[in-house]
Design a protein around this motif. Structure first.
Motif, PDB file in Angstrom:
ATOM      1  N   PHE A 280       0.833  -1.204   0.000  1.00  0.00           N
ATOM      2  CA  PHE A 280       0.000   0.000   0.000  1.00  0.00           C
ATOM      3  C   PHE A 280       0.865   1.251   0.000  1.00  0.00           C
ATOM      4  O   PHE A 280       1.847   1.346   0.752  1.00  0.00           O
ATOM      5  N   ASN A 281       0.496   2.206  -0.856  1.00  0.00           N
ATOM      6  CA  ASN A 281       1.130   3.512  -0.816  1.00  0.00           C
ATOM      7  C   ASN A 281       0.099   4.543  -0.345  1.00  0.00           C
ATOM      8  O   ASN A 281      -1.053   4.201  -0.058  1.00  0.00           O
ATOM      9  N   ILE A 282       0.501   5.802  -0.278  1.00  0.00           N
ATOM     10  CA  ILE A 282      -0.383   6.836   0.236  1.00  0.00           C
ATOM     11  C   ILE A 282      -1.625   7.007  -0.638  1.00  0.00           C
ATOM     12  O   ILE A 282      -2.736   7.208  -0.138  1.00  0.00           O
ATOM     13  N   SER A 283      -1.472   6.884  -1.951  1.00  0.00           N
ATOM     14  CA  SER A 283      -2.620   7.000  -2.846  1.00  0.00           C
ATOM     15  C   SER A 283      -3.642   5.902  -2.577  1.00  0.00           C
ATOM     16  O   SER A 283      -4.858   6.142  -2.599  1.00  0.00           O
ATOM     17  N   ASP A 284      -3.150   4.682  -2.316  1.00  0.00           N
ATOM     18  CA  ASP A 284      -4.048   3.571  -1.993  1.00  0.00           C
ATOM     19  C   ASP A 284      -4.839   3.875  -0.721  1.00  0.00           C
ATOM     20  O   ASP A 284      -6.045   3.591  -0.637  1.00  0.00           O
ATOM     21  N   ILE A 285      -4.156   4.442   0.267  1.00  0.00           N
ATOM     22  CA  ILE A 285      -4.809   4.724   1.543  1.00  0.00           C
ATOM     23  C   ILE A 285      -5.843   5.834   1.385  1.00  0.00           C
ATOM     24  O   ILE A 285      -6.933   5.779   1.976  1.00  0.00           O
ATOM     25  N   HIS A 286      -5.545   6.835   0.566  1.00  0.00           N
ATOM     26  CA  HIS A 286      -6.538   7.886   0.293  1.00  0.00           C
ATOM     27  C   HIS A 286      -7.776   7.278  -0.368  1.00  0.00           C
ATOM     28  O   HIS A 286      -8.918   7.632  -0.028  1.00  0.00           O
ATOM     29  N   TYR A 287      -7.542   6.388  -1.307  1.00  0.00           N
ATOM     30  CA  TYR A 287      -8.637   5.734  -2.018  1.00  0.00           C
ATOM     31  C   TYR A 287      -9.478   4.871  -1.081  1.00  0.00           C
ATOM     32  O   TYR A 287     -10.707   4.997  -1.022  1.00  0.00           O
ATOM     33  N   LEU A 288      -8.842   4.001  -0.318  1.00  0.00           N
ATOM     34  CA  LEU A 288      -9.559   3.076   0.555  1.00  0.00           C
ATOM     35  C   LEU A 288     -10.304   3.817   1.662  1.00  0.00           C
ATOM     36  O   LEU A 288     -11.419   3.420   2.036  1.00  0.00           O
ATOM     37  N   SER A 289      -9.735   4.890   2.166  1.00  0.00           N
ATOM     38  CA  SER A 289     -10.398   5.633   3.243  1.00  0.00           C
ATOM     39  C   SER A 289     -11.682   6.288   2.745  1.00  0.00           C
ATOM     40  O   SER A 289     -12.663   6.392   3.493  1.00  0.00           O
ATOM     41  N   ASN A 290     -11.688   6.738   1.487  1.00  0.00           N
ATOM     42  CA  ASN A 290     -12.900   7.339   0.941  1.00  0.00           C
ATOM     43  C   ASN A 290     -13.885   6.294   0.432  1.00  0.00           C
ATOM     44  O   ASN A 290     -15.061   6.599   0.220  1.00  0.00           O
TER      45      ASN A 290
END
Length: 381
Positions: free
Chosen positions: A52-62
């Motif tokens: 997981f990178n930061i973009s993945d975490i932004h996506y999953l959180s939303n």
């Protein structure tokens, strides 16, 4: 397989590191466990990733709808040393997402630090300005003609003023979501993927918890109340928007001018929408007070409640304006209503309102990813 024991020492990151760092840590644990794989859209999307990178975490959180089911099902939830809390961590990241991609950036930071003050200050300033203007032209003392709002302020003046501010909010929100999409996006977008994402958004599918029984709110019992109150709020808002759009069409295209009768489409849509925007926010505020604090980001609670109250006040003042439009109170009620609406417009791109648009983008990416995975599997077969 990743050994869960190796992540024990990282549990202190929640207090020390960024929300995104904590999101990466938790997703690594969840991806190794996969007990919640059959839950909402987040966990199937998680399993499509090895890291997981930061973009993945932004996506999953939303993509997360904060139904809370994973918190109660998780064997590694607090007070376990792994301290896995997906709903609370993702709530923190969502707030940071709205600020990180906000435009102009300074406005987003201002709202983050003083959200309640900014909303109230704008609303009160507009209310006072309108009351002063009405007092100067005698509108506070004179009975309005047949309940005509535009005897107080011309239609063109109102349309231009509020059109400019609403247009700014739409542009600001659009720029923010575009930047968010570029950060998380995939290249191919299909009509079926759009259809699935819009359907999931309009039906609020994942407010059913992914299984249809509802969300967990105060405890581990399921309830659909959160979904129902969101429906009333969202569709109440849309009916009010349609009411305004129809009234605009009447005015400019059909040369039919306000005030409109109680059986006209603008009034019917506005009344039904107003009722939805009364019941929905009251229900959401009630559930917010009952919510398990472990499911939410405590720093957002005041702003979330202020946003809910703002929606309620827009509806309440609008309905009061409708029913008392032929009384001497109409000018005061109009100033109050327009002031609250203006405060809502200006803070809309940076408030909880933005989460619906960001979530649609996340659901669209989820729909695209599912189709890409199926295409790869079908091709390999």
């Amino acid at each position: 397989m990743l050994k869960l024991e190796m992540l024990t020492q990282q549990a202190t990151l929640l207090a020390e590191g960024s929300a995104e760092d904590e999101g990466v840590r938790i997703m690594q644990i969840c991806n190794a466990c996969r007990y919640c794989e059959g839950f909402c859209a987040v966990f199937p999307a998680m399993t499509r990733r090895a890291e997981f990178n930061i973009s993945d975490i932004h996506y999953l959180s939303n993509l997360c709808h904060n139904c809370g089911a994973c918190l109660y099902a998780c064997q590694y939830a607090p007070p376990h040393e792994f301290s896995v809390n997906v709903p609370q961590t993702f709530a923190r990241i969502r707030k940071e997402t709205y600020i990180a991609f906000s435009w102009p950036k300074s406005f987003g930071i201002l709202y983050k630090n003083n959200g309640i003050f900014v909303s109230l200050a704008v609303s009160i300033a507009v209310i006072l300005f309108l009351l002063f203007s009405f007092s100067r032209n005698g509108a506070l003392k004179n009975l309005p003609v047949n309940g005509d709002f535009y005897s107080l302020i011309s239609h063109n003046s109102m349309a231009i003023t509020f059109g400019v501010f609403f247009g700014f909010s739409i542009i600001a929100l659009g720029v923010g979501v575009t930047q968010f999409w570029r950060n998380i996006s995939v290249k191919e977008i299909s009509i079926p993927a759009w259809g699935e994402a819009i359907n999931d958004t309009l039906t609020m599918k994942y407010l059913g918890g992914g299984h249809g029984d509802g969300c967990n709110n105060a405890d581990d019992s399921y309830s659909l109340l959160r979904k129902y109150f969101h429906h009333l709020t969202f569709y109440g808002f849309m009916l009010c928007f349609f009411s305004t759009a129809i009234a605009t069409m009447y005015h400019y295209l059909l040369d039919l001018h306000a005030p409109y009768g109680y059986t006209s489409l603008p009034v019917i849509f506005g009344f039904l929408g107003g009722v939805g925007l009364l019941i929905g926010p009251i229900g959401l505020l009630y559930l917010n007070y009952l919510r398990n604090p472990e499911q939410v980001d405590g720093t957002q609670i005041p702003m979330d409640r202020a946003f809910i109250v703002l929606l309620f006040l827009i509806s309440f003042s609008g309905l009061a304006l409708l029913f008392f439009r032929t009384s001497t109170y109409m000018s005061v009620l109009m100033a109050i209503h327009l002031g609250i609406v203006m405060g809502f417009f200006l803070t809309m791109p940076y408030s909880k309102f933005a989460h619906g648009v960001y979530r649609l983008a996340a659901l669209l990416k989820n729909a695209i990813e599912k189709r890409q995975k199926n295409a790869v599997q079908f091709g390999s077969d």
